[in-house]
Design a protein around this motif. Structure first.
Motif, PDB file in Angstrom:
ATOM      1  N   ASN A   1      16.698 -22.143  13.599  1.00 16.74           N
ATOM      2  CA  ASN A   1      16.176 -21.376  14.720  1.00 16.74           C
ATOM      3  C   ASN A   1      17.030 -20.130  14.892  1.00 16.74           C
ATOM      4  O   ASN A   1      18.254 -20.167  14.721  1.00 16.74           O
ATOM      5  CB  ASN A   1      16.217 -22.202  16.019  1.00 16.74           C
ATOM      6  N   LEU A   2      16.370 -19.040  15.226  1.00 18.76           N
ATOM      7  CA  LEU A   2      17.089 -17.789  15.436  1.00 18.76           C
ATOM      8  C   LEU A   2      17.845 -17.820  16.750  1.00 18.76           C
ATOM      9  O   LEU A   2      17.328 -18.285  17.764  1.00 18.76           O
ATOM     10  CB  LEU A   2      16.101 -16.620  15.438  1.00 18.76           C
ATOM     11  N   THR A   3      19.046 -17.295  16.734  1.00 17.25           N
ATOM     12  CA  THR A   3      19.762 -17.043  17.975  1.00 17.25           C
ATOM     13  C   THR A   3      19.209 -15.758  18.589  1.00 17.25           C
ATOM     14  O   THR A   3      18.397 -15.058  17.975  1.00 17.25           O
ATOM     15  CB  THR A   3      21.265 -16.888  17.719  1.00 17.25           C
ATOM     16  N   ASP A   4      19.672 -15.426  19.778  1.00 18.27           N
ATOM     17  CA  ASP A   4      19.237 -14.165  20.397  1.00 18.27           C
ATOM     18  C   ASP A   4      19.608 -12.984  19.513  1.00 18.27           C
ATOM     19  O   ASP A   4      18.818 -12.047  19.329  1.00 18.27           O
ATOM     20  CB  ASP A   4      19.861 -14.002  21.783  1.00 18.27           C
ATOM     21  N   GLU A   5      20.826 -13.041  18.944  1.00 17.38           N
ATOM     22  CA  GLU A   5      21.267 -11.963  18.061  1.00 17.38           C
ATOM     23  C   GLU A   5      20.431 -11.934  16.780  1.00 17.38           C
ATOM     24  O   GLU A   5      20.116 -10.869  16.247  1.00 17.38           O
ATOM     25  CB  GLU A   5      22.750 -12.141  17.711  1.00 17.38           C
ATOM     26  N   GLY A   6      20.048 -13.125  16.300  1.00 16.92           N
ATOM     27  CA  GLY A   6      19.225 -13.206  15.103  1.00 16.92           C
ATOM     28  C   GLY A   6      17.853 -12.602  15.312  1.00 16.92           C
ATOM     29  O   GLY A   6      17.331 -11.885  14.445  1.00 16.92           O
ATOM     30  N   ARG A   7      17.254 -12.876  16.481  1.00 19.74           N
ATOM     31  CA  ARG A   7      15.941 -12.299  16.778  1.00 19.74           C
ATOM     32  C   ARG A   7      16.017 -10.777  16.851  1.00 19.74           C
ATOM     33  O   ARG A   7      15.111 -10.071  16.401  1.00 19.74           O
ATOM     34  CB  ARG A   7      15.392 -12.873  18.088  1.00 19.74           C
ATOM     35  N   LEU A   8      17.095 -10.276  17.430  1.00 19.34           N
ATOM     36  CA  LEU A   8      17.281  -8.832  17.506  1.00 19.34           C
ATOM     37  C   LEU A   8      17.429  -8.225  16.118  1.00 19.34           C
ATOM     38  O   LEU A   8      16.878  -7.154  15.820  1.00 19.34           O
ATOM     39  CB  LEU A   8      18.514  -8.520  18.362  1.00 19.34           C
ATOM     40  N   LEU A   9      18.142  -8.939  15.245  1.00 21.13           N
ATOM     41  CA  LEU A   9      18.374  -8.415  13.905  1.00 21.13           C
ATOM     42  C   LEU A   9      17.110  -8.426  13.061  1.00 21.13           C
ATOM     43  O   LEU A   9      16.936  -7.550  12.204  1.00 21.13           O
ATOM     44  CB  LEU A   9      19.475  -9.226  13.207  1.00 21.13           C
ATOM     45  N   VAL A  10      16.211  -9.382  13.283  1.00 19.94           N
ATOM     46  CA  VAL A  10      14.981  -9.447  12.486  1.00 19.94           C
ATOM     47  C   VAL A  10      14.217  -8.128  12.574  1.00 19.94           C
ATOM     48  O   VAL A  10      13.862  -7.525  11.561  1.00 19.94           O
ATOM     49  CB  VAL A  10      14.081 -10.628  12.934  1.00 19.94           C
ATOM     50  N   ASP A  11      13.939  -7.673  13.795  1.00 20.21           N
ATOM     51  CA  ASP A  11      13.200  -6.417  13.962  1.00 20.21           C
ATOM     52  C   ASP A  11      13.991  -5.230  13.425  1.00 20.21           C
ATOM     53  O   ASP A  11      13.448  -4.354  12.744  1.00 20.21           O
ATOM     54  CB  ASP A  11      12.862  -6.197  15.438  1.00 20.21           C
ATOM     55  N   GLY A  12      15.277  -5.194  13.737  1.00 25.71           N
ATOM     56  CA  GLY A  12      16.101  -4.079  13.293  1.00 25.71           C
ATOM     57  C   GLY A  12      16.222  -4.023  11.783  1.00 25.71           C
ATOM     58  O   GLY A  12      16.188  -2.946  11.180  1.00 25.71           O
ATOM     59  N   ALA A  13      16.357  -5.200  11.147  1.00 21.01           N
ATOM     60  CA  ALA A  13      16.496  -5.244   9.686  1.00 21.01           C
ATOM     61  C   ALA A  13      15.224  -4.752   9.007  1.00 21.01           C
ATOM     62  O   ALA A  13      15.282  -4.029   7.998  1.00 21.01           O
ATOM     63  CB  ALA A  13      16.822  -6.666   9.241  1.00 21.01           C
ATOM     64  N   ARG A  14      14.065  -5.135   9.551  1.00 23.59           N
ATOM     65  CA  ARG A  14      12.816  -4.686   8.936  1.00 23.59           C
ATOM     66  C   ARG A  14      12.669  -3.170   9.018  1.00 23.59           C
ATOM     67  O   ARG A  14      12.231  -2.521   8.070  1.00 23.59           O
ATOM     68  CB  ARG A  14      11.631  -5.389   9.606  1.00 23.59           C
ATOM     69  N   ARG A  15      13.035  -2.611  10.168  1.00 31.31           N
ATOM     70  CA  ARG A  15      12.978  -1.150  10.302  1.00 31.31           C
ATOM     71  C   ARG A  15      13.931  -0.474   9.331  1.00 31.31           C
ATOM     72  O   ARG A  15      13.576   0.489   8.644  1.00 31.31           O
ATOM     73  CB  ARG A  15      13.309  -0.733  11.739  1.00 31.31           C
ATOM     74  N   LEU A  16      15.164  -0.990   9.268  1.00 30.30           N
ATOM     75  CA  LEU A  16      16.190  -0.390   8.416  1.00 30.30           C
ATOM     76  C   LEU A  16      15.796  -0.457   6.945  1.00 30.30           C
ATOM     77  O   LEU A  16      15.925   0.526   6.209  1.00 30.30           O
ATOM     78  CB  LEU A  16      17.525  -1.100   8.636  1.00 30.30           C
ATOM     79  N   LEU A  17      15.273  -1.604   6.506  1.00 29.49           N
ATOM     80  CA  LEU A  17      14.890  -1.765   5.105  1.00 29.49           C
ATOM     81  C   LEU A  17      13.697  -0.886   4.756  1.00 29.49           C
ATOM     82  O   LEU A  17      13.620  -0.330   3.658  1.00 29.49           O
ATOM     83  CB  LEU A  17      14.583  -3.231   4.812  1.00 29.49           C
ATOM     84  N   ALA A  18      12.756  -0.752   5.695  1.00 27.52           N
ATOM     85  CA  ALA A  18      11.601   0.118   5.446  1.00 27.52           C
ATOM     86  C   ALA A  18      12.037   1.570   5.319  1.00 27.52           C
ATOM     87  O   ALA A  18      11.562   2.304   4.445  1.00 27.52           O
ATOM     88  CB  ALA A  18      10.576  -0.042   6.565  1.00 27.52           C
ATOM     89  N   GLU A  19      12.955   1.988   6.193  1.00 30.01           N
ATOM     90  CA  GLU A  19      13.443   3.365   6.134  1.00 30.01           C
ATOM     91  C   GLU A  19      14.230   3.609   4.851  1.00 30.01           C
ATOM     92  O   GLU A  19      14.104   4.667   4.220  1.00 30.01           O
ATOM     93  CB  GLU A  19      14.313   3.651   7.356  1.00 30.01           C
ATOM     94  N   ALA A  20      15.031   2.610   4.457  1.00 30.72           N
ATOM     95  CA  ALA A  20      15.806   2.746   3.223  1.00 30.72           C
ATOM     96  C   ALA A  20      14.885   2.831   2.014  1.00 30.72           C
ATOM     97  O   ALA A  20      15.107   3.617   1.085  1.00 30.72           O
ATOM     98  CB  ALA A  20      16.772   1.572   3.073  1.00 30.72           C
ATOM     99  N   ASP A  21      13.832   2.019   2.021  1.00 31.99           N
ATOM    100  CA  ASP A  21      12.873   2.043   0.915  1.00 31.99           C
ATOM    101  C   ASP A  21      12.149   3.377   0.847  1.00 31.99           C
ATOM    102  O   ASP A  21      11.937   3.937  -0.234  1.00 31.99           O
ATOM    103  CB  ASP A  21      11.872   0.898   1.091  1.00 31.99           C
ATOM    104  N   GLU A  22      11.760   3.894   2.008  1.00 30.54           N
ATOM    105  CA  GLU A  22      11.091   5.188   2.050  1.00 30.54           C
ATOM    106  C   GLU A  22      12.014   6.289   1.534  1.00 30.54           C
ATOM    107  O   GLU A  22      11.602   7.163   0.770  1.00 30.54           O
ATOM    108  CB  GLU A  22      10.658   5.486   3.493  1.00 30.54           C
ATOM    109  N   LEU A  23      13.280   6.251   1.934  1.00 29.14           N
ATOM    110  CA  LEU A  23      14.254   7.254   1.487  1.00 29.14           C
ATOM    111  C   LEU A  23      14.468   7.152  -0.011  1.00 29.14           C
ATOM    112  O   LEU A  23      14.492   8.163  -0.726  1.00 29.14           O
ATOM    113  CB  LEU A  23      15.574   7.054   2.233  1.00 29.14           C
ATOM    114  N   HIS A  24      14.597   5.922  -0.504  1.00 24.89           N
ATOM    115  CA  HIS A  24      14.808   5.701  -1.933  1.00 24.89           C
ATOM    116  C   HIS A  24      13.638   6.266  -2.730  1.00 24.89           C
ATOM    117  O   HIS A  24      13.835   6.972  -3.735  1.00 24.89           O
ATOM    118  CB  HIS A  24      14.952   4.203  -2.197  1.00 24.89           C
ATOM    119  N   SER A  25      12.431   5.977  -2.306  1.00 27.98           N
ATOM    120  CA  SER A  25      11.249   6.443  -3.027  1.00 27.98           C
ATOM    121  C   SER A  25      11.157   7.964  -3.006  1.00 27.98           C
ATOM    122  O   SER A  25      10.802   8.594  -4.009  1.00 27.98           O
ATOM    123  CB  SER A  25       9.980   5.835  -2.422  1.00 27.98           C
ATOM    124  N   SER A  26      11.471   8.563  -1.854  1.00 25.14           N
ATOM    125  CA  SER A  26      11.366  10.014  -1.727  1.00 25.14           C
ATOM    126  C   SER A  26      12.348  10.731  -2.638  1.00 25.14           C
ATOM    127  O   SER A  26      12.022  11.734  -3.271  1.00 25.14           O
ATOM    128  CB  SER A  26      11.601  10.433  -0.274  1.00 25.14           C
TER     129      SER A  26
END
Length: 298
Positions: free
Chosen positions: A56-81
């Motif tokens: 089960n996710l902790t409160d910090e884990g739930r916060l990181l899930v959304d943040g990690a997805r945003r960060l990885l998407a931005e990193a992928d977009e930057l890498h591709s560009s």
């Protein structure tokens, strides 16, 4: 290494366990535990509560899930560009769609899109049940019905009505129902949604509501199979008109009880509002929205 550990953390959440995530990546349980510990040490917080049966996710884990997805998407977009150029479209897209709609409408759009962009890969989840884009790591979902989860964003594609139909063979053998009550004497093909079986069909006419409990020997959680049974003459089915429009137009199926209103639902593309969508995802959403809108409301 931080980005790799974030990817692993999201996979643990998606797969529901460290061992399952390790098998997906070919990592030993010890390696997965070590990398999760590194991530927790980096953030100075426990991210998961682990028992022998579940995580089960902790409160910090739930916060990181959304943040990690945003960060990885931005990193992928930057890498591709940078690596491939701003006009090069590449990378994976994960989406979900209902069974029949996915096969008849979405898959041909995906085939065309992948032909145009050979560096794009597709992971398509066909399901008539509820799919949560956030917890399952899906970029977007094409979905019938009202938006129950207010945290998601929705893009309306069109309206949808439901119809009762049968094959000419079935109607020739068993007769055509003229009133909803007649359905109680017919073989009906019924959908299952999770643990719920949709045996109650609701009809309205002139302000009066008829709720009919139908029965039949065939129940399935796959809308495409229900349509197949109906085409084979095994009974009457209650379907989205999107799913059976081609069959109705070709005469393979016949709509019955046309005077009655069985209710309508919206057809939407839904996606998490907090996720930064790579350009490839935005392009595919635009393509699906444009082509389904062009199909028009059946």
């Amino acid at each position: 290494m931080l980005l790799k550990n974030l990817e692993l953390f999201l996979l643990i959440v998606e797969k529901g366990g460290l061992s399952a995530a390790g098998r997906e990546l070919g990592l030993s349980p010890a390696s997965v535990s070590e990398r999760l510990a590194q991530l927790e040490s980096f953030y100075g917080a426990s991210l998961l509560n682990r028992t022998t049966r579940a995580i089960n996710l902790t409160d910090e884990g739930r916060l990181l899930v959304d943040g990690a997805r945003r960060l990885l998407a931005e990193a992928d977009e930057l890498h591709s560009s940078i690596r491939l150029g701003t006009q090069r479209i590449s990378g994976p897209i994960r989406l979900s769609a209902p069974e029949d709609l996915g096969r008849q409408y979405i898959e041909p759009i995906l085939a065309q899109f992948m032909q145009e962009y050979p560096q794009v890969s597709i992971d398509l989840n066909l399901s008539d049940g509820y799919v949560d884009p956030v917890s399952q790591g899906i970029d977007f979902a094409v979905r019938f019905g009202a938006l129950a989860d207010s945290t998601l964003h929705a893009r309306l594609i069109g309206e949808n009505r439901r119809v009762v139909c049968a094959s000419p063979l079935y109607l020739a053998r068993h007769g055509t129902p003229r009133h909803p009550e007649d359905l109680t004497r017919h073989e009906c093909l019924v959908m299952r949604f999770g643990i719920n079986i949709a045996r109650e069909w609701t009809f309205k006419l002139h302000g009066k509501t008829h709720r009919i409990l139908v029965s039949g020997r065939r129940v399935a959680n796959d809308g495409a199979l229900v349509r197949q049974w109906c085409l084979a003459g095994h009974g009457l089915c209650l379907k989205s008109v999107w799913d059976v429009r081609a069959d109705l137009d070709a005469g393979r199926l016949v709509e019955v009880l046309k005077d009655y209103d069985l209710g309508g639902t919206a057809l939407n593309i839904v996606y998490p509002p907090s996720r930064v969508q790579p350009r490839r995802v935005r392009l595919l959403i635009e393509r699906i929205a444009a082509q389904l809108t062009a199909e028009g409301t059946p």
